[in-house]
Design an enzyme around this catalytic site. Structure first.
Site, mmCIF file in Angstrom:
data_model
loop_
_atom_site.group_PDB
_atom_site.id
_atom_site.type_symbol
_atom_site.label_atom_id
_atom_site.label_comp_id
_atom_site.label_asym_id
_atom_site.label_seq_id
_atom_site.Cartn_x
_atom_site.Cartn_y
_atom_site.Cartn_z
ATOM 1 N N TYR A 198 -20.821 42.722 -17.431
ATOM 2 C CA TYR A 198 -21.547 41.535 -17.899
ATOM 3 C C TYR A 198 -20.768 40.257 -17.583
ATOM 4 O O TYR A 198 -21.347 39.251 -17.170
ATOM 5 C CB TYR A 198 -21.830 41.627 -19.407
ATOM 6 C CG TYR A 198 -22.775 40.546 -19.874
ATOM 7 C CD1 TYR A 198 -24.151 40.664 -19.670
ATOM 8 C CD2 TYR A 198 -22.300 39.390 -20.480
ATOM 9 C CE1 TYR A 198 -25.027 39.658 -20.063
ATOM 10 C CE2 TYR A 198 -23.163 38.378 -20.877
ATOM 11 C CZ TYR A 198 -24.524 38.525 -20.665
ATOM 12 O OH TYR A 198 -25.387 37.521 -21.043
ATOM 13 N N GLN A 205 -23.299 24.214 -27.239
ATOM 14 C CA GLN A 205 -24.208 24.443 -26.104
ATOM 15 C C GLN A 205 -25.512 25.019 -26.639
ATOM 16 O O GLN A 205 -25.519 26.047 -27.303
ATOM 17 C CB GLN A 205 -23.560 25.404 -25.102
ATOM 18 C CG GLN A 205 -24.456 25.770 -23.928
ATOM 19 C CD GLN A 205 -25.226 27.058 -24.173
ATOM 20 O OE1 GLN A 205 -24.691 28.009 -24.745
ATOM 21 N NE2 GLN A 205 -26.491 27.103 -23.772
ATOM 22 N N GLY A 256 -21.470 33.324 -23.599
ATOM 23 C CA GLY A 256 -22.275 33.907 -24.678
ATOM 24 C C GLY A 256 -21.759 35.204 -25.251
ATOM 25 O O GLY A 256 -22.067 35.527 -26.387
ATOM 26 N N GLY A 275 -16.661 28.536 -10.350
ATOM 27 C CA GLY A 275 -15.738 28.941 -9.298
ATOM 28 C C GLY A 275 -14.317 28.444 -9.462
ATOM 29 O O GLY A 275 -13.479 28.704 -8.600
ATOM 30 N N HIS A 286 -23.957 27.947 -13.276
ATOM 31 C CA HIS A 286 -23.789 29.048 -14.225
ATOM 32 C C HIS A 286 -22.869 30.129 -13.642
ATOM 33 O O HIS A 286 -23.021 31.325 -13.916
ATOM 34 C CB HIS A 286 -25.162 29.642 -14.563
ATOM 35 C CG HIS A 286 -25.313 30.100 -15.988
ATOM 36 N ND1 HIS A 286 -26.053 29.425 -16.930
ATOM 37 C CD2 HIS A 286 -24.840 31.190 -16.636
ATOM 38 C CE1 HIS A 286 -26.028 30.085 -18.078
ATOM 39 N NE2 HIS A 286 -25.290 31.162 -17.927
ATOM 40 N N SER A 314 -21.089 28.449 -27.163
ATOM 41 C CA SER A 314 -22.440 28.900 -26.784
ATOM 42 C C SER A 314 -23.349 29.063 -27.993
ATOM 43 O O SER A 314 -22.891 29.357 -29.100
ATOM 44 C CB SER A 314 -22.322 30.237 -26.059
ATOM 45 O OG SER A 314 -23.592 30.796 -25.836
ATOM 46 N N ARG A 343 -10.710 28.577 -10.365
ATOM 47 C CA ARG A 343 -9.824 29.718 -10.601
ATOM 48 C C ARG A 343 -8.356 29.316 -10.759
ATOM 49 O O ARG A 343 -7.515 30.178 -11.027
ATOM 50 C CB ARG A 343 -9.930 30.714 -9.415
ATOM 51 C CG ARG A 343 -11.324 31.319 -9.261
ATOM 52 C CD ARG A 343 -11.608 32.289 -10.404
ATOM 53 N NE ARG A 343 -12.955 32.818 -10.404
ATOM 54 C CZ ARG A 343 -13.978 32.317 -11.114
ATOM 55 N NH1 ARG A 343 -13.812 31.252 -11.876
ATOM 56 N NH2 ARG A 343 -15.159 32.878 -11.090
ATOM 57 N N TYR A 384 -29.073 26.740 -26.091
ATOM 58 C CA TYR A 384 -30.167 27.395 -25.382
ATOM 59 C C TYR A 384 -31.405 27.035 -26.189
ATOM 60 O O TYR A 384 -31.585 27.541 -27.299
ATOM 61 C CB TYR A 384 -29.968 28.907 -25.347
ATOM 62 C CG TYR A 384 -29.052 29.388 -24.243
ATOM 63 C CD1 TYR A 384 -29.139 28.869 -22.962
ATOM 64 C CD2 TYR A 384 -28.119 30.394 -24.480
ATOM 65 C CE1 TYR A 384 -28.306 29.323 -21.941
ATOM 66 C CE2 TYR A 384 -27.290 30.857 -23.459
ATOM 67 C CZ TYR A 384 -27.397 30.311 -22.195
ATOM 68 O OH TYR A 384 -26.583 30.770 -21.190
ATOM 69 N N THR A 413 -28.320 23.649 -21.867
ATOM 70 C CA THR A 413 -28.306 24.412 -20.613
ATOM 71 C C THR A 413 -29.740 24.547 -20.101
ATOM 72 O O THR A 413 -30.634 24.982 -20.823
ATOM 73 C CB THR A 413 -27.654 25.788 -20.834
ATOM 74 O OG1 THR A 413 -26.288 25.567 -21.213
ATOM 75 C CG2 THR A 413 -27.685 26.634 -19.572
ATOM 76 N N LYS A 436 -26.578 20.627 -18.728
ATOM 77 C CA LYS A 436 -25.801 21.589 -17.919
ATOM 78 C C LYS A 436 -26.723 22.335 -16.957
ATOM 79 O O LYS A 436 -27.758 22.865 -17.374
ATOM 80 C CB LYS A 436 -25.103 22.582 -18.854
ATOM 81 C CG LYS A 436 -24.286 23.659 -18.127
ATOM 82 C CD LYS A 436 -23.478 24.485 -19.128
ATOM 83 C CE LYS A 436 -22.540 25.475 -18.462
ATOM 84 N NZ LYS A 436 -23.166 26.740 -18.124
ATOM 85 N N ARG A 487 -24.500 33.217 -11.890
ATOM 86 C CA ARG A 487 -25.108 34.302 -12.665
ATOM 87 C C ARG A 487 -26.621 34.206 -12.726
ATOM 88 O O ARG A 487 -27.298 35.175 -13.018
ATOM 89 C CB ARG A 487 -24.577 34.283 -14.102
ATOM 90 C CG ARG A 487 -23.115 34.500 -14.206
ATOM 91 C CD ARG A 487 -22.609 34.166 -15.593
ATOM 92 N NE ARG A 487 -23.121 35.054 -16.629
ATOM 93 C CZ ARG A 487 -22.712 36.293 -16.826
ATOM 94 N NH1 ARG A 487 -21.782 36.795 -16.058
ATOM 95 N NH2 ARG A 487 -23.214 37.026 -17.809
HETATM 96 C C1 FNR Z 1 -21.658 32.291 -19.000
HETATM 97 N N1 FNR Z 1 -22.179 31.012 -18.907
HETATM 98 C C2 FNR Z 1 -22.916 30.496 -19.935
HETATM 99 N N2 FNR Z 1 -23.378 29.224 -19.878
HETATM 100 C C3 FNR Z 1 -24.062 28.689 -20.899
HETATM 101 O O1 FNR Z 1 -24.473 27.525 -20.818
HETATM 102 N N3 FNR Z 1 -24.267 29.424 -22.032
HETATM 103 C C4 FNR Z 1 -23.844 30.701 -22.174
HETATM 104 O O2 FNR Z 1 -24.037 31.334 -23.200
HETATM 105 C C5 FNR Z 1 -23.176 31.279 -21.064
HETATM 106 N N4 FNR Z 1 -22.778 32.576 -21.116
HETATM 107 C C6 FNR Z 1 -21.997 33.098 -20.111
HETATM 108 C C7 FNR Z 1 -21.513 34.393 -20.201
HETATM 109 C C8 FNR Z 1 -20.644 34.884 -19.233
HETATM 110 C C9 FNR Z 1 -20.115 36.265 -19.353
HETATM 111 C C10 FNR Z 1 -20.237 34.049 -18.163
HETATM 112 C C11 FNR Z 1 -19.236 34.524 -17.138
HETATM 113 C C12 FNR Z 1 -20.750 32.787 -18.049
HETATM 114 C C13 FNR Z 1 -21.835 30.164 -17.744
HETATM 115 C C14 FNR Z 1 -20.529 29.409 -18.004
HETATM 116 O O3 FNR Z 1 -20.693 28.431 -18.980
HETATM 117 C C15 FNR Z 1 -20.030 28.700 -16.743
HETATM 118 O O4 FNR Z 1 -21.058 27.916 -16.204
HETATM 119 C C16 FNR Z 1 -19.534 29.681 -15.693
HETATM 120 O O5 FNR Z 1 -18.843 30.770 -16.262
HETATM 121 C C17 FNR Z 1 -18.610 28.959 -14.718
HETATM 122 O O6 FNR Z 1 -18.269 29.763 -13.670
HETATM 123 P P1 FNR Z 1 -16.908 30.622 -13.583
HETATM 124 O O7 FNR Z 1 -15.763 29.754 -14.028
HETATM 125 O O8 FNR Z 1 -17.093 31.812 -14.463
HETATM 126 O O9 FNR Z 1 -16.901 30.946 -12.136
#
Ligand code: FNR
Length: 391
Positions: free
Chosen positions: A45, A151, A100, A316, A284, A129, A318, A153, A179, A260, A287
């Site tokens: 996940y 944040q 999340g 992205g 995101h 989140s 890192r 939803y 978001t 976002k 994802r």
């Molecule tokens: C997320 N992201 C995310 N964004 C958001 O607005 N609400 C959320 O609940 C979540 N949940 C979530 C779960 C998981 C497991 C991941 C990996 C990501 C997106 C997050 O805020 C963010 O945009 C990305 O994770 C940024 O990318 P990197 O740093 O993971 O590459």
């Protein structure tokens, strides 16, 4: 005067007494350790993305196509990485992006609280989140004096949306991050192949289950009938937020409003016209939609479109080097997602603090070597393509 780069000396000096850092300082090794440690369903996940994960890979790769040209003969013994965030000075331009399922990344299931403590200890804002394993009020308490944004939803039920906003205001969150790209879930093969969607198992729904408006719609409380509560959640999650909804959200709160998921400059301009206080450039982490363009490649046009309105950024990132590049390209705050999720999984609050300190140390030392004493100097220098672009 202490600087973020001092973390390097701390690590080397500890080594003189035979002490190595508990966790690696680089993402690749950290991810490998997390891959070995996390339960497979949580790992897929967190690690997985949409489709064949092209966009997710590009988010990371694209950073190597931008480079910084150093300046010499500048006194950078003191660096200032601080940034103004809606009238408050924050020591570093880094934030913990909303995740999340961060709750279950911690072994005790309270990862939202562990993250709040880490954000406070490291001095960086947490974007909390909607999908938490503990109610937003409990998470806010764990922050102490630290900064957090909520944040949202946006639920289909406006009364529930308004209730979340009211609760976030009352709990002391400093802004609402709406978001826009997740009113439904993108096609995620890793999770589909395992039939694994945590929320449908009741994970990360504490904000719904603790909400008076949500509870009033249930015949029995979630503690007695979890299946019905999850069913109600599935039916209310995911308003397709339109311009009209955004104007409505703007009208119900005086907190700063941040959008976002913005990628197109025209969307950024229109959102600013509606009255948002910052634009958050993100896909995101790849994802939600595959087949897209790396978020970092879209940042310059968004910054140009936003004028004086701050642009937040993630997807992205890192390393500290990535942070410096995003700042040079005009981001005001740079977010990390998966890196801190792995830090949390491996080391709890201390693991997140270590990831943040490592990234900030690298960023600070890079600015020192490259001749940028502060973010204004870095931003004025900008970035160049590392290879000439073919036309
Ligand atoms: C997320 N992201 C995310 N964004 C958001 O607005 N609400 C959320 O609940 C979540 N949940 C979530 C779960 C998981 C497991 C991941 C990996 C990501 C997106 C997050 O805020 C963010 O945009 C990305 O994770 C940024 O990318 P990197 O740093 O993971 O590459």
């Amino acid at each position: 005067m202490k600087s973020f780069g001092d973390y390097q000396n701390e690590i080397y000096f500890a080594g003189l007494h035979g002490v190595r850092p508990a966790l690696p300082v680089d993402f690749r090794t950290l991810e490998a350790r997390a891959t070995a440690a996390l339960p497979p369903s949580v790992l897929s996940y967190v690690q997985g993305g949409c489709g064949d994960e092209f966009t997710q890979r590009r988010n990371v790769e694209a950073f190597s196509e931008w480079g910084i040209v150093p300046r010499m003969l500048v006194d950078t013994r003191v660096r200032d990485l601080s940034v103004d965030v809606f009238g408050k000075r924050i020591a570093a331009p880094l934030m913990l992006a909303p995740i999340g399922v961060i709750g279950v990344c911690a072994q005790d299931g309270h990862g939202d609280i562990a993250t709040a403590k880490a954000a406070a200890a490291a001095g960086v804002p947490m974007i909390a989140s909607t999908l938490m394993n503990d109610p937003l009020e409990t998470v806010a308490e764990a922050l102490g004096g630290g900064d957090a944004f909520f944040q949202l939803y946006t639920p289909k039920d406006r009364d529930l949306a308004a209730s979340f906003v009211r609760r976030a205001e009352a709990a002391g969150y400093r802004g609402i991050v709406v978001t826009l790209d997740t009113w439904l879930t993108g096609w995620r093969p890793r999770d589909l192949n395992d039939s694994n969607f945590p929320q449908l198992r009741g994970v990360a729904l504490a904000n719904y289950f603790s909400d008076p408006h949500f509870r009033a719609k249930l015949k029995a409380p979630p503690e007695e009938d979890i299946a019905a509560a999850v069913g109600l959640w599935a039916s209310v999650f995911g308003q397709t937020v339109t311009w009209e909804d955004l104007a409505w959200l703007r009208s119900i709160t005086r907190l700063p409003l941040i959008v976002k998921g913005i990628q197109h400059p025209d969307d950024a301009k229109r959102a600013i016209d509606v009255g948002v206080d910052a634009v958050y450039c993100s896909n995101h982490g790849g994802r939600q939609a595959n087949g897209g363009i790396a978020s970092i490649d879209l940042l310059p046009d968004l910054v140009a479109a936003c004028g004086n309105v701050p642009v937040w950024f993630d997807s992205g990132v890192r390393s500290g080097t990535d942070v410096v590049k995003a700042l040079a390209m005009g981001a005001s705050l740079v977010g990390i997602g998966r890196p801190y999720a792995y830090g949390l999984a491996l080391g709890g609050t201390a693991g997140v603090v270590h990831v943040v300190r490592s990234i900030l140390a690298e960023a600070d030392l890079l600015m020192a070597v490259d001749g940028f004493p502060d973010l204004a100097a870095l931003r004025a220098a900008g970035v160049r393509r590392t290879r000439p672009q073919s036309r």
